[in-house]
Each structure stands twice: as structure tokens, then as C-alpha cells.
Motif scaffolding. Structure first.
Motif, mmCIF file in Angstrom:
data_model
loop_
_atom_site.group_PDB
_atom_site.id
_atom_site.type_symbol
_atom_site.label_atom_id
_atom_site.label_comp_id
_atom_site.label_asym_id
_atom_site.label_seq_id
_atom_site.Cartn_x
_atom_site.Cartn_y
_atom_site.Cartn_z
ATOM 1 N N ALA A 1 18.683 10.753 7.940
ATOM 2 C CA ALA A 1 18.329 11.917 7.119
ATOM 3 C C ALA A 1 17.666 11.468 5.816
ATOM 4 N N VAL A 2 18.215 10.439 5.194
ATOM 5 C CA VAL A 2 17.616 9.909 3.966
ATOM 6 C C VAL A 2 16.221 9.352 4.261
ATOM 7 N N LEU A 3 16.092 8.640 5.386
ATOM 8 C CA LEU A 3 14.791 8.112 5.782
ATOM 9 C C LEU A 3 13.791 9.238 6.014
ATOM 10 N N ALA A 4 14.257 10.341 6.595
ATOM 11 C CA ALA A 4 13.382 11.491 6.841
ATOM 12 C C ALA A 4 12.881 12.088 5.525
ATOM 13 N N VAL A 5 13.766 12.156 4.523
ATOM 14 C CA VAL A 5 13.354 12.652 3.208
ATOM 15 C C VAL A 5 12.286 11.736 2.609
ATOM 16 N N GLN A 6 12.508 10.426 2.713
ATOM 17 C CA GLN A 6 11.533 9.477 2.192
ATOM 18 C C GLN A 6 10.212 9.576 2.945
ATOM 19 N N LEU B 1 2.263 4.878 7.676
ATOM 20 C CA LEU B 1 3.647 5.332 7.554
ATOM 21 C C LEU B 1 4.510 4.882 8.728
ATOM 22 N N LEU B 2 3.872 4.391 9.799
ATOM 23 C CA LEU B 2 4.645 3.848 10.911
ATOM 24 C C LEU B 2 5.443 2.620 10.467
ATOM 25 N N MET B 3 4.998 2.000 9.380
ATOM 26 C CA MET B 3 5.678 0.811 8.873
ATOM 27 C C MET B 3 6.770 1.145 7.865
ATOM 28 N N LEU B 4 6.946 2.420 7.552
ATOM 29 C CA LEU B 4 7.922 2.791 6.536
ATOM 30 C C LEU B 4 9.355 2.393 6.909
ATOM 31 N N PRO B 5 9.833 2.648 8.146
ATOM 32 C CA PRO B 5 11.212 2.233 8.458
ATOM 33 C C PRO B 5 11.431 0.732 8.280
ATOM 34 N N LEU B 6 10.463 -0.077 8.735
ATOM 35 C CA LEU B 6 10.599 -1.527 8.582
ATOM 36 C C LEU B 6 10.520 -1.917 7.112
ATOM 37 N N GLN B 7 9.706 -1.189 6.351
ATOM 38 C CA GLN B 7 9.630 -1.466 4.914
ATOM 39 C C GLN B 7 10.982 -1.236 4.256
ATOM 40 N N GLN B 8 11.669 -0.179 4.669
ATOM 41 C CA GLN B 8 12.973 0.123 4.097
ATOM 42 C C GLN B 8 14.001 -0.946 4.440
ATOM 43 N N LEU B 9 13.859 -1.555 5.621
ATOM 44 C CA LEU B 9 14.828 -2.553 6.058
ATOM 45 C C LEU B 9 14.545 -3.945 5.497
ATOM 46 N N ALA B 10 13.278 -4.283 5.301
ATOM 47 C CA ALA B 10 12.925 -5.646 4.902
ATOM 48 C C ALA B 10 12.358 -5.719 3.483
ATOM 49 N N TYR B 11 11.252 -5.057 3.266
ATOM 50 C CA TYR B 11 10.562 -5.149 1.979
ATOM 51 C C TYR B 11 11.444 -4.662 0.831
ATOM 52 N N ARG B 12 12.171 -3.563 1.060
ATOM 53 C CA ARG B 12 13.001 -3.001 -0.002
ATOM 54 C C ARG B 12 14.088 -3.980 -0.440
ATOM 55 N N GLN B 13 14.610 -4.759 0.509
ATOM 56 C CA GLN B 13 15.654 -5.728 0.166
ATOM 57 C C GLN B 13 15.113 -6.796 -0.775
ATOM 58 N N HIS C 1 0.834 -1.204 0.000
ATOM 59 C CA HIS C 1 0.000 0.000 0.000
ATOM 60 C C HIS C 1 0.870 1.255 0.000
ATOM 61 N N ILE C 2 1.893 1.269 0.846
ATOM 62 C CA ILE C 2 2.821 2.405 0.877
ATOM 63 C C ILE C 2 3.490 2.564 -0.478
ATOM 64 N N GLU C 3 3.932 1.458 -1.048
ATOM 65 C CA GLU C 3 4.616 1.499 -2.345
ATOM 66 C C GLU C 3 3.702 2.038 -3.444
ATOM 67 N N TYR C 4 2.443 1.604 -3.458
ATOM 68 C CA TYR C 4 1.509 2.063 -4.485
ATOM 69 C C TYR C 4 1.303 3.573 -4.395
ATOM 70 N N VAL C 5 1.087 4.062 -3.164
ATOM 71 C CA VAL C 5 0.804 5.493 -3.000
ATOM 72 C C VAL C 5 2.011 6.340 -3.380
ATOM 73 N N ILE C 6 3.201 5.911 -2.935
ATOM 74 C CA ILE C 6 4.407 6.712 -3.195
ATOM 75 C C ILE C 6 4.967 6.435 -4.583
ATOM 76 N N GLY C 7 5.328 5.182 -4.800
ATOM 77 C CA GLY C 7 6.094 4.838 -6.000
ATOM 78 C C GLY C 7 5.309 4.861 -7.281
ATOM 79 N N PHE C 8 4.001 4.612 -7.205
ATOM 80 C CA PHE C 8 3.214 4.549 -8.421
ATOM 81 C C PHE C 8 2.487 5.863 -8.699
ATOM 82 N N ASN C 9 1.664 6.285 -7.748
ATOM 83 C CA ASN C 9 0.821 7.446 -8.025
ATOM 84 C C ASN C 9 1.567 8.771 -7.969
#
Length: 427
Positions: free
Chosen positions: A354-359, A377-389, A197-205
Motif C-alpha cells: 500500500a505504501v509502495l502504491a502511494v509512492q 517507473l518499472l524500476m521504482l520497486p527495485l529502487q525502494q529495495l536497493a537504491y533507497r538503502q 532520474h526517478i529521484e530527480y523527478v519526484i524528490g527534487f522537482n
């Protein structure tokens, strides 16, 4: 003497490792600095253009032209969609815009066509064909469509009541050949669903708003998109040359001189993959299919006119930010860990935060534009650590497949049918 020889070789190996490190670490740092600047520049450009797009399309009095009220054809390709097809068709039956529904059953073996017919919905035609794949099903639907505008969707997707009406309004402009809708993740209650859901809102739309203004939209989502029937036929229909027929046809329309735009208020809810394995298969197909489409249309780089515009603006953006920088992204993570351990832990950690804050800022703005709840968005840090990999590995796998000339078959994902009704807003 054996021990002495071993010690000598160990010493030589250590010296060689140090020499390689002294040369490679600065070189890697320089490369990653360039990648980092490019990524931050992209974030800045996305925010600027997304804000301009939102203001332009939502200002009072904005109009594409006379309101489009004529009926349109909605094509629903379906293969073994018994869990979802009733929800899909019922959502279309509630449409506020006059439509005909053309369900193309692609050789289903689970009774999908029978379920559709048993619903007894008005203006629904069920067309059966032997299993030939999604592009063939869509082309069959286009041939049977009665109207000049065709809406294409997936068999597991549900539309909001006004989605079709919102989606077709840009066709008041005769220069527009296709419109991308706003695909939303319906099954977001699980962690993997929330990450998507986070990816769709940010990365797609957010991306689509940027590409819309730059006039180089690379992909109309398969879940919700509309086309001039004439434009699709002139482009030769949905091609089976790639695994990303939606990207392929979008680029083909650009090259033919048609404009492709984004309708943010045309919302559809789709069932995203519910397991890591299904997610891997879907994204592997998307990544590899995109590479195939870009390679197929590589000559647009040297073309003139609209084709050249896409080739020299859209294609470099897609290659740089959907292929090149994601491939280098794992190295950024590795280098960050290295810097934390061997260089300066505090400075490296602050740089990563800082990069995480920009994202996070970009994500918050994207959620604001789409009127989504910020709690995800509370899941964004974990998304960056796990899902992004996981997405990195998928992309690398796709690059290896492309480099070795391997072939990948279109794969059907398992559905649960839990996205059971259109929604009137975000949840």
C-alpha cells in the motif's frame, strides 16, 4: 556446575531479551506510526501543492510581468572538465536568449580552458584562476559579469536552447531574487542512472513546486539557477562556510527578503554519478552540506519577517523530511520484515504494498507534470529495495560526521561527457 551457571545466564539473557522486546516493540511501532503518518501527510501536501503550482504557472495568460529580453551573464565554473566542457558551451551557444558566457577555469590541469578557447564561440570569456574551489570560481564569475542577472550552472551540464529564456522570466517581478531551474538526469540508460532520474523527478522537482508556493525553497540546484547579481553581492557572495553553497546562498536570500521560485520549463541535462562510489561521495557531500547550511542559519527560527518565515516553515520541513524521517526509514523496513516473520505476513505485505502504491501514484503524477515516459517507473520497486538503502546509509554517515564535528572536503566526480547535447523534451 559450570553448565548450570551457563544455563542460568542464558535463561536470564533470554528473559531480559523478552522484556526488552515487550517494551521496545510497541514503542517502536508507535514511533514508526507517527513517522508513517508524517510521510503520508507530506505526500498528500506535495500532490496538492504541486497540482496547484502547475495549474497556476501554466494557465493561459499567466505572466510574471513584461517579458525579460535583456542579455544575461552565464557563469560556468570548471575544474578538469575536458570531457564535458565543449558540450556545455555548445549548448549555451545555441541559446535563444542573448547571453555572455563567463567560463571560470579553477586551476584545471587537463586543458579545459584551452578546449574552451579553441571552440571559437562568440561571447565567451575564459577567466583563469588558481584552484580555489567552486564557490570562489562562482564569485569570480559574478565579479566579472556584465549584466544584472547571472545564471549559474555546472561544467558538466547542457542547457536546452530556451532554458535561459525560461529561467529568467520570473525576474520581471522585482521581488524575486533567484530562480531554480529543472535539472534532469541525462545519463539514464543505466540502472543507477534510471534510479537517479526517478529521484530527480519526484524528490527534487515535485518538492520544489511545493516549496515555491510555501515561499521557502531550500535549494537552487547548482546545475541550473539564476540570481539577481545585486542580491548575491548583498548576501556576501557564494560562501565557503559549507559544502552546499547552493543551499547556503538560497537560505541567505530568503533571510534577506528575496523571493525564490521554480521555473519548471527551464530544463538542463546533467551527468549524474555513474557508480555507487561516486554517488555515495556526491550525496554524502550534499547531505552534510545541507546540515551545515541549516545549522549556519539556525537563528532564522527566532527571526521576524521573511527570515523567520523560512526558519519556522522551510527549516522544519527540511529537517523533518530530509533528515529525521529518512533516518527512521530503515527501522520501518526492519520492522516490516519482523512483522512479516513473527506477526502477520499477509497483513504486513499488504501494508508495504500500500505504501509502495502511494509512492507509485506520486511518482506517476510527477512524471506526468514533467512529461516523462512512465517506463522508468518499472524500476521504482527495485529502487525502494536497493537504491533507497544506500541513501539511508549516506544520511546516517552524514549525521555521524556532523555529530562528531568531522570535516569533509569538496570532491570532484569523474565525468564521461556522455550528456552531449541539449534535448527538446523528455526521453
Amino acid at each position: 556446575r559450570t553448565a548450570d551457571t551457563a544455563s542460568v545466564w542464558e535463561g536470564r539473557a533470554l528473559l531480559a531479551a523478552v522484556a526488552v522486546a515487550e517494551w521496545s516493540v510497541p514503542a517502536l511501532a508507535a514511533v514508526l506510526a507517527v513517522v508513517g503518518v508524517a510521510v503520508l501527510a507530506r505526500f498528500g501536501m506535495m500532490l496538492l501543492l504541486a497540482r496547484r503550482h502547475h495549474r497556476q504557472r501554466n494557465r493561459r495568460g499567466f505572466s510574471w510581468g513584461p517579458e525579460v529580453t535583456g542579455p544575461v551573464s552565464v557563469i560556468v565554473p570548471a575544474y578538469n572538465e575536458k570531457e564535458c566542457i565543449a558540450h556545455t558551451l555548445n549548448s549555451l551557444a545555441a541559446s535563444t536568449h542573448p547571453i555572455e558566457i563567463v567560463l571560470v577555469d579553477d586551476g584545471s590541469t587537463d586543458g579545459t580552458a584551452e578546449i574552451a578557447e579553441a571552440l571559437g564561440l562568440p561571447n565567451v570569456r575564459v577567466i583563469r584562476q588558481e584552484n580555489a574551489g567552486k564557490p570562489a570560481a562562482l564569485n569570480n564569475g559574478v565579479r566579472h559579469a556584465r549584466y544584472d542577472i547571472v545564471v549559474m550552472m555546472d561544467g558538466d551540464t547542457v542547457f536546452e536552447p530556451d532554458a535561459v529564456h525560461q529561467l529568467v522570466q520570473p525576474f520581471a517581478d522585482p521581488g524575486i531574487g533567484a530562480v531554480a531551474g529543472n535539472a534532469k538526469v541525462g545519463n539514464r540508460s543505466t540502472m543507477i542512472g534510471a534510479w537517479q532520474h526517478i529521484e530527480y523527478v519526484i524528490g527534487f522537482n515535485l518538492d520544489r513546486r511545493m516549496y515555491d508556493l510555501l515561499r521557502c525553497m531550500p535549494t537552487i540546484p547548482g546545475a541550473i539557477g539564476a540570481f539577481r547579481r545585486q542580491a548575491v553581492l548583498e548576501a556576501g557572495g557564494m560562501s565557503e562556510d559549507t559544502l552546499a553553497e547552493d543551499t547556503d546562498i538560497t537560505i541567505a536570500l530568503h533571510r534577506a527578503g528575496w523571493r525564490v521560485v521554480y521555473a519548471e520549463h527551464a530544463r538542463a541535462w546533467t551527468e549524474a554519478p555513474a557508480s555507487p562510489g561516486q554517488l555515495w561521495r556526491q550525496r554524502y557531500r550534499w547531505s552534510y552540506g545541507t546540515m551545515q547550511a541549516l545549522w549556519k542559519h539556525r537563528r532564522s527560527v527566532t527571526d521576524r519577517g521573511p527570515s523567520g518565515r523560512f526558519g519556522r516553515v522551510g527549516m522544519p520541513l527540511v529537517v523533518l523530511f530530509q533528515i529525521v524521517t529518512p533516518v527512521f526509514a530503515p527501522l520501518i523496513d526492519v520492522f516490516t520484515v519482523y512483522a512479516m516473520i513473527f506477526v502477520d505476513f499477509r497483513a504486513s505485505l499488504l501494508a508495504w504494498l500500500a505504501v509502495l502504491a502511494v509512492q507509485l501514484f506520486c511518482a506517476a503524477y510527477a512524471f506526468r507534470l514533467d512529461r516523462e515516459k512512465y517506463r522508468f517507473l518499472l524500476m521504482l520497486p527495485l529502487q525502494q529495495l536497493a537504491y533507497r538503502q544506500l541513501m539511508y546509509l549516506v544520511l546516517i554517515h552524514s549525521c555521524v560526521t556532523a555529530a562528531t564535528g568531522g570535516r569533509l572536503r569538496w570532491q570532484k566526480l569523474k565525468r564521461t561527457g556522455e550528456v552531449d547535447a541539449p534535448r527538446t523534451g523528455a526521453s
